[in-house]
Design a protein around this motif. Structure first.
Motif, PDB file in Angstrom:
ATOM      1  N   LEU A   8      -6.209   0.611  -8.608  1.00  0.00           N
ATOM      2  CA  LEU A   8      -6.763  -0.365  -9.165  1.00  0.00           C
ATOM      3  C   LEU A   8      -8.091   0.051  -9.829  1.00  0.00           C
ATOM      4  CD1 LEU A   8      -5.785  -3.468  -6.815  1.00  0.00           C
ATOM      5  CD2 LEU A   8      -5.206  -2.954  -9.418  1.00  0.00           C
ATOM      6  N   LYS A   9      -8.891   1.116  -8.863  1.00  0.00           N
ATOM      7  CA  LYS A   9     -10.192   1.325  -9.252  1.00  0.00           C
ATOM      8  C   LYS A   9     -10.025   2.360 -10.514  1.00  0.00           C
ATOM      9  CE  LYS A   9     -12.212   2.403  -4.864  1.00  0.00           C
ATOM     10  NZ  LYS A   9     -12.398   3.526  -4.115  1.00  0.00           N
ATOM     11  N   ALA A  10      -8.871   3.034 -10.671  1.00  0.00           N
ATOM     12  CA  ALA A  10      -8.769   3.914 -11.961  1.00  0.00           C
ATOM     13  C   ALA A  10      -8.235   3.114 -13.022  1.00  0.00           C
ATOM     14  CB  ALA A  10      -7.641   5.187 -11.555  1.00  0.00           C
ATOM     15  N   SER A  11      -7.849   1.998 -13.104  1.00  0.00           N
ATOM     16  CA  SER A  11      -7.317   1.212 -14.102  1.00  0.00           C
ATOM     17  C   SER A  11      -8.364   0.319 -14.974  1.00  0.00           C
ATOM     18  CB  SER A  11      -5.930   0.404 -13.891  1.00  0.00           C
ATOM     19  OG  SER A  11      -5.140   1.311 -13.013  1.00  0.00           O
ATOM     20  N   GLY A  32      -2.913  -5.914 -15.583  1.00  0.00           N
ATOM     21  CA  GLY A  32      -1.993  -7.146 -15.934  1.00  0.00           C
ATOM     22  C   GLY A  32      -1.530  -7.686 -14.454  1.00  0.00           C
ATOM     23  N   VAL A  33      -1.911  -9.015 -14.424  1.00  0.00           N
ATOM     24  CA  VAL A  33      -1.754  -9.734 -13.130  1.00  0.00           C
ATOM     25  C   VAL A  33      -0.671 -10.928 -13.265  1.00  0.00           C
ATOM     26  CG1 VAL A  33      -2.538 -10.558 -10.944  1.00  0.00           C
ATOM     27  CG2 VAL A  33      -3.949  -8.960 -12.062  1.00  0.00           C
ATOM     28  N   ILE A  34       0.458 -10.925 -12.641  1.00  0.00           N
ATOM     29  CA  ILE A  34       1.460 -11.905 -12.572  1.00  0.00           C
ATOM     30  C   ILE A  34       1.226 -12.702 -11.178  1.00  0.00           C
ATOM     31  CG2 ILE A  34       3.729 -12.852 -13.037  1.00  0.00           C
ATOM     32  CD1 ILE A  34       3.959 -10.059 -14.699  1.00  0.00           C
ATOM     33  N   VAL A  45       0.189  -2.846 -13.500  1.00  0.00           N
ATOM     34  CA  VAL A  45       0.443  -4.196 -13.349  1.00  0.00           C
ATOM     35  C   VAL A  45       0.626  -4.480 -11.764  1.00  0.00           C
ATOM     36  CG1 VAL A  45       2.355  -5.744 -13.795  1.00  0.00           C
ATOM     37  CG2 VAL A  45       1.669  -4.198 -15.522  1.00  0.00           C
ATOM     38  N   VAL A  46       0.038  -5.787 -11.591  1.00  0.00           N
ATOM     39  CA  VAL A  46       0.083  -6.433 -10.225  1.00  0.00           C
ATOM     40  C   VAL A  46       1.170  -7.474 -10.136  1.00  0.00           C
ATOM     41  CG1 VAL A  46      -1.077  -7.623  -8.167  1.00  0.00           C
ATOM     42  CG2 VAL A  46      -2.212  -5.802  -9.405  1.00  0.00           C
TER      43      VAL A  46
END
Ligand code: FMN
Ligand code: SF4
Ligand code: FES
Lengths: 420, 520
Positions: B317-320, B324-326, B412-413
């Motif tokens: 998450l730090k690197a992105s 996208g979060v679903i 993507v989460v």
């Protein structure tokens, strides 16, 4: 006292069902008098004075029942004629329906006028094919003569009348299940209160009376309530139709003043026991009323009080005469078969009880009875009649108890030695 | 205030209460079979008989008449009366346990049992059978009924229900439910008298979605739920109260479970939401709680312990830049709040959305056509997710966009819930996602392609709040223990916030509720 034909007047004439014949013999004069010369409350007073008691079986005073309807209650209100005539042994209403339909129609219109009712339904037993045709024809004639429909006889009062055929259920003679059936529902008795006078057909105030009850009304209007009451006994006014059947020489329908001695009806009119046999028992008011032994008939007169004082009921006036050859076990078996078949089945004690009774009597009849079965009838009855929704519970326990009490030896004989 | 006396207890009441209810509120049980508070009164079983009396008043003086001891005389009606059908009126005196009533009740029960098969050993209702209870409490121990018992031909009435007419006591509750509540004229009393049956009407079929309730309100085992048949004796089960999550209505339900497995759901009375009922769809969807459940986390398709999965997710998450979060509206309001804050403050992104179903996209809060309870929205907490702000920001992608082309995002989460699994091909493209982080109580094929996959707790194993289609907030509590190392989603997010240098410090549901002012 001979037969006194008021309702059945001139039924021997083949024209008696026709409106012209009926009018030619004073028919619809009472209606005219009621509509033109009497107020509803005056008529109600005459009805109360007449001591006319409901002829469907329960004997509730007709004038009192009519006073339960609130005339001014807004919206439609209905009149229902109970022509289901289902109690075994009863065939008096059929006589009126088929041979004097106009006298019943006249009584109904007067009733509707008194109570301010808009429409009437005659609920007729489905098996009564010919009577239905006679009544339908009479209704058409009455419409044609301006006696039904709008502005009857120019009085401003309007009333419509219809027939409705039952589909063959005894329980649909009970007034609240009759109303359900008329509404197109299952013929199940309703919980009370409310009574039909408050919430009846289609949820509207309604009055239900028997065919014969309505048919007595015209003579009361013509001659006054006092006159009618005077025909009978202090508590049972007027004349009553008795359908006498069984082992008699002249079975049939007899109209006699209330209070006529039993012996007159039985011997003089019905001609006594057939084939010179001995009398064994009499069921005085339809198969659901207690049976009477010959010695209990001593001094009995045909009215509500006297029959009740002998431990039975006048009921619908269906007198069933049984001679010495009658097998009381088989007869009770037949009666209980009828009731087991006719229970509506909604409430537990009746649904389960009537088949239980039938099972017991079947065993006894087929030689598989036990002495304790007679006690079982007694014990179970205590929890049927008082706990059911309608009077059907009493209707089948009553004959079972009276038969087994009064003819116990015959039942014991079957139990001990089987069916010979 | 108006008063009545029930068994020497003086009770004040107002309005027009039903006698059975009024007695119950005052600790007096009037036994009954056919009466049900949500149905019209039929008065057919006669089990509720009571003695009804009124105080004797002298007609002339208007004063109460008293006996030698100075007590007001009471006039009792000659016959026992059905308690379910009593119009309560001021001064009424009711006896529910006089000798006469005990006798009458015994008598009624004797008739109820006369033709009953007494097959409790093979009957699923045993243990929760009203007839069994009353027989024990009020009945005779031996029957004098020696006749052949009534039997009925077996009828298939519907896939949901199994009918055993021989056990029926003809109380008519099921048929009244069908017409009065389900609004269908498919099932009713047929035949007459002792042969009366409760049956599917000729030419009809029971099609409504509320059939399970017919079994629930059947006082005996005449109607049972086919799915539960012979699975367990009810006294071996444990019970817990929670919410149904199969649509936006959120009916209160009771789970019956044993050894971590749910066996059935039954509705629990909830005045505001479902009253006494629930739909068959929700009732039978308990199964997902038992199937393909995940108890441990994984990374790159291999088992991983929680801490390493957490660190890996934080790194991704730090690197992105472009995440996208679903989200899932099966998650609680509490989780949605934490989630929303996380992707605003810790790993900011505009591509957040909970709306994977069309009804959610339309924000449709209506019921499905012809339904009593079941909503179009298959999610129990769409309202809550919306309130938490789980919607795309300026220029953000929707959930449908992300599901369509997940490869466009750096990471993507994805929350995987039972509905999206059931919906089938929705997840078809997700194996193409780079750096996929999955949170789910269920195993799926994506576990092998995901960079990280967390095992989360199912709603039955945690507490939270849902906001239903009518805006009603309802809390729920765990009815089962969590599986293995499964965590609450809010817990995972809170720990991630710490690892990513912006610690929320929201390490309990209580703290979350007070932080976001969700009430206690
Ligand atoms: C089981 C049962 C069957 C009945 N059958 C009849 C019937 O066939 N005809 C009838 O007139 N009344 C019948 N009654 C009586 C009616 O309920 C009702 O009392 C009557 O129609 C009222 O009319 P009346 O007051 O003019 O007698 C029956 C009652 C019961 C309980
Ligand atoms: S007593 Fe018999 S006939 Fe009357 S309502 Fe009950 S079941 Fe029906
Ligand atoms: S509960 Fe009152 S009669 Fe059934």
């Amino acid at each position: 006292m001979p037969e006194k034909r008021i309702i059945l007047d001139k039924i021997e004439d083949k024209h008696s069902p026709n409106i012209d014949f009926y009018r030619g013999n004073g028919g619809y004069e009472a209606l005219k008098k009621a509509l033109t010369q009497m107020s509803p409350s005056q008529i109600l007073d005459e009805m109360k004075a007449s001591n006319l008691r409901g002829r469907g079986g329960a004997g509730f005073p007709v004038g009192v029942k009519w006073s339960f309807i609130n005339r001014t209650f807004p919206g439609p209100k209905y009149l229902i004629c109970n022509a289901d005539e289902g109690e075994p042994g009863t065939f008096k209403d059929r006589e009126i329906l088929q041979k004097k339909p106009h006298i019943m129609i006249e009584g109904m219109i007067i009733g509707a006028y008194v109570m301010g009712l808009d429409a009437g339904y005659i609920y007729i037993r489905g098996e009564f094919y010919e009577p239905i045709q006679a009544v339908d024809k009479a209704i058409r004639e009455a419409y044609d003569a301006g006696i039904l429909g709008k502005d009857i006889m120019g009085s401003g009062f309007s009333f419509d009348l219809y027939t409705y055929r039952g589909a063959g259920a005894y329980i649909c003679g009970e007034e609240s299940s009759l109303i359900n059936s008329l509404e197109g529902k299952r013929g199940l008795p309703r919980l009370r209160p409310p009574f039909p006078a408050q919430v009846g057909l289609y949820g509207r105030p309604s009055t239900v009376n028997n065919v014969e009850s309505f048919s007595a009304v015209p003579s009361i209007i013509n001659n006054g309530g006092k006159w009618y009451a005077g025909l009978g006994t202090p508590k049972s006014g007027g004349t009553k139709l008795f359908s006498i059947s069984g082992h008699v020489n002249r079975p049939g329908v007899y109209e006699i003043p209330m209070g006529t001695p039993w012996t007159e009806l039985f011997n003089d009119m019905a001609g006594g026991v057939k084939d010179g046999k001995k009398l064994k028992a009499v069921i005085p008011g339809g198969s659901s009323t207690p049976v009477l032994r010959p010695e209990e008939l001593d001094g009995m007169t045909m009215d509500y009080e006297s029959v009740q004082s002998k431990g039975s009921m006048l009921g619908s006036g269906a007198v069933i005469v049984l001679d010495e050859t009658t097998d009381m076990v088989k007869l009770l078996y037949r009666i209980l078969h009828f009731y087991a078949h006719e229970s509506c089945g909604q409430c537990t004690p009746c649904r389960e009880g009537c088949d239980w009774y039938y099972d017991i009597i079947s065993r006894i009849r087929h030689g598989k009875g036990r002495l304790e079965d007679l006690d079982l009838f007694e014990r179970l009855a205590k929890n049927i009649g008082p706990n059911t929704i309608c009077a059907f519970g009493d209707a089948f326990t009553t004959p079972a108890l009276s038969f087994t009490r009064k003819f116990r030896d015959e039942f014991v004989e079957y139990i001990k030695n089987g069916n010979k | 205030m108006a008063k009545i006396t029930i068994d020497d207890k003086v009770i004040e009441y107002s309005g027009n209460p039903n006698l059975i209810e009024l007695a119950k509120e005052n600790g007096i049980d009037i036994p009954h079979f056919c009466y049900h508070p949500a149905l019209t009164i039929s008065g057919n079983c006669r089990m509720c008989l009571v003695e009804v009396g009124t105080l004797c008043k002298n007609q002339q003086t208007g004063e109460y008449e008293k006996d030698d001891k100075g007590n007001i005389k009471v006039n009792f009606m000659p016959k026992p009366q059905p308690g379910c059908y009593q119009q309560v009126s001021d001064g009424m005196v009711i006896r529910t346990n006089s000798e006469r009533i005990i006798e009458a009740r015994k008598g009624v029960l004797e008739f109820t049992l006369a033709n009953h098969p007494l097959d409790c050993p093979v009957c699923d209702q045993a243990g929760e059978c009203v007839l069994q209870d009353y027989s024990f409490q009020y009945g005779f121990s031996r029957s004098q009924f020696i006749e052949k018992k009534r039997t009925y031909k077996k009828n298939e009435i519907s896939p949901v229900l199994t009918q055993e007419m021989n056990r029926c006591i003809h109380c008519d509750r099921c048929a009244r439910f069908t017409t009065e509540i389900a609004g269908e004229s498919s099932f009713a009393r047929t035949w007459r008298g002792n042969k009366m049956e409760l049956s599917v009407l000729p030419g009809g079929t029971i099609t409504h979605n509320y059939q399970g309730n017919m079994a629930d309100i059947c006082p005996v085992g005449a109607l049972t739920i086919t799915d539960f048949r012979f699975k367990s004796r009810v006294w071996f089960l444990n019970y817990g109260v929670t919410l149904c999550t199969s649509c936006g209505k959120g009916c209160s339900v009771m789970t019956s479970h044993k050894k971590g497995k749910v066996f059935r759901l039954k509705p629990v009375y909830n005045e505001k939401v479902n009253t006494y009922w629930m739909c068959d769809h929700g009732r039978l969807r308990y199964r997902f709680l038992n199937e393909s459940r995940k108890s441990g986390h994984s990374a790159g398709g291999k088992k991983a312990n929680f801490q390493s999965a957490l660190s890996l997710a934080a790194e991704i998450l730090k690197a992105s830049k472009n995440i996208g979060v679903i989200a899932s509206a099966k998650e609680s309001l509490e989780t949605c709040m934490v989630l929303s804050r996380f992707f605003r403050e810790v790993a900011p992104t505009a591509h957040v959305d909970y709306r994977v179903d069309d009804a959610q996209v339309r924000d449709d809060r209506s019921l499905r056509p012809g339904e009593l309870l079941r909503a179009k929205d298959p999610y129990p907490n769409s309202f809550g997710a919306r309130e938490a702000g789980l919607l795309p920001g300026q220029g953000g992608a929707t959930a449908i966009d992300i599901l369509g082309a997940p490869e466009k995002f750096d990471a993507v989460v994805l929350f995987i819930d039972d509905h999206i699994i059931e919906a089938g091909d929705r997840l078809g493209n997700m194996s193409k996602a780079k750096n996929l982080i999955v949170l789910s109580p269920f195993e799926s094929s994506l576990d092998s392609t995901a960079a990280v996959s967390f095992a989360t707790r199912a709603y039955s194993e945690t507490s939270g709040t849902y906001i239903n289609i009518d805006g009603i907030r309802q809390k729920y509590c765990p009815v089962l223990p969590p599986l293995g190392d499964a965590r609450d989603s809010w817990d995972i997010l809170n720990q991630l916030s710490g690892l990513m240098g912006k610690s929320f410090g929201l390490d309990s549901i209580g703290k979350i509720r007070s932080h976001f002012k969700l009430g206690d």
